[in-house]
Scaffold this active site. Sequence first.
Site, mmCIF file in Angstrom:
data_model
loop_
_atom_site.group_PDB
_atom_site.id
_atom_site.type_symbol
_atom_site.label_atom_id
_atom_site.label_comp_id
_atom_site.label_asym_id
_atom_site.label_seq_id
_atom_site.Cartn_x
_atom_site.Cartn_y
_atom_site.Cartn_z
ATOM 1 N N LYS A 42 31.304 8.876 68.390
ATOM 2 C CA LYS A 42 31.692 8.369 69.701
ATOM 3 C C LYS A 42 32.848 9.163 70.298
ATOM 4 C CE LYS A 42 30.325 3.669 68.477
ATOM 5 N NZ LYS A 42 30.737 2.263 68.319
ATOM 6 N N SER A 43 33.227 10.247 69.636
ATOM 7 C CA SER A 43 34.406 10.996 70.034
ATOM 8 C C SER A 43 34.046 12.231 70.841
ATOM 9 C CB SER A 43 35.193 11.421 68.783
ATOM 10 O OG SER A 43 36.229 12.311 69.109
#
Length: 303
Positions: A232-233
């Site tokens: 999710k980064s």
Amino acid sequence: MPQNSSTYRGRFAPSPTGPLHFGSLLAALGSWLMARQAGGVWLVRVEDLDPPREVPGAAERQLAALRAFGLESDETIVHQSERGALYQAALDRLLASGDAFVCHCSRNDLADDGGIHRTCIAARTRPDPAIRFRVPDGTVLEFDDAIQGPFAQNVAADVGDFVLRRADGLWAYQLAVVVDDAAQGITDVVRGADLLDSTPRQILLQRALGLPIPRYAHLPLVLGEDGRKLSKSTAALPVDPADPLPALHAAWRALGQEPLPSDAATPAALLGSMRERYDPSRLPRTPALSLAALHNVRDTKRD
């Protein structure tokens, strides 16, 4: 840590939501090393249960990347999207035993309780109800993780009655993973620490279904510089299958292992050296590692 046994069966189970990133490679390598040290087999399972989140072609690219890194399944690769009949059979058993129930509550209904379901409070019935697992009041689950140590969770208070089949008809991860681990004879689950708090739910399901409970080991989760899980980064750049050796060396260091000579010319040669030198006692016991700190990971040992 797993003991030497020809019956050891481990697995790596990526979700096809994007390209293989460094955190996924770390989990794949860590689970592969544990299986190889135990003289067992290592399987790959594609967890493609959530079509709205899947990226077209991602599963094929992930599998191709694993092959490029020398990490190939010892048996036929399983796709969860093809196993709905198994999940339905397990769900029917849970409904028949009273361990599962139909739930018409929406997210809005549960908002005041932080999304935790303890009793049905829906004001109306829905045409598309979910099915939940019934967690009795006071249910606390404890287990000993091979890396992170003792872990306890008050499942009733912290999680509540959890979903087995979603209101949109899709299978929930918790049910599918338990059914597939049992069907594939998985004895040891080695995965990222982001799934540590899912394990009590899975053990409850295993008990309710009368299934074997594997040993669990949760590797440190790799966080991006923004502190978020790599998947999710913004730092979640894919690893490069065309140049696999640097990423394999980096994943080895992230597992707390002593640096290896850099003369290996192929992934197979490098994996052979890793297999000979792997020391599970050096695995970092911290639940998370940052990308920025990985250059120091080789000096981190377990207490």
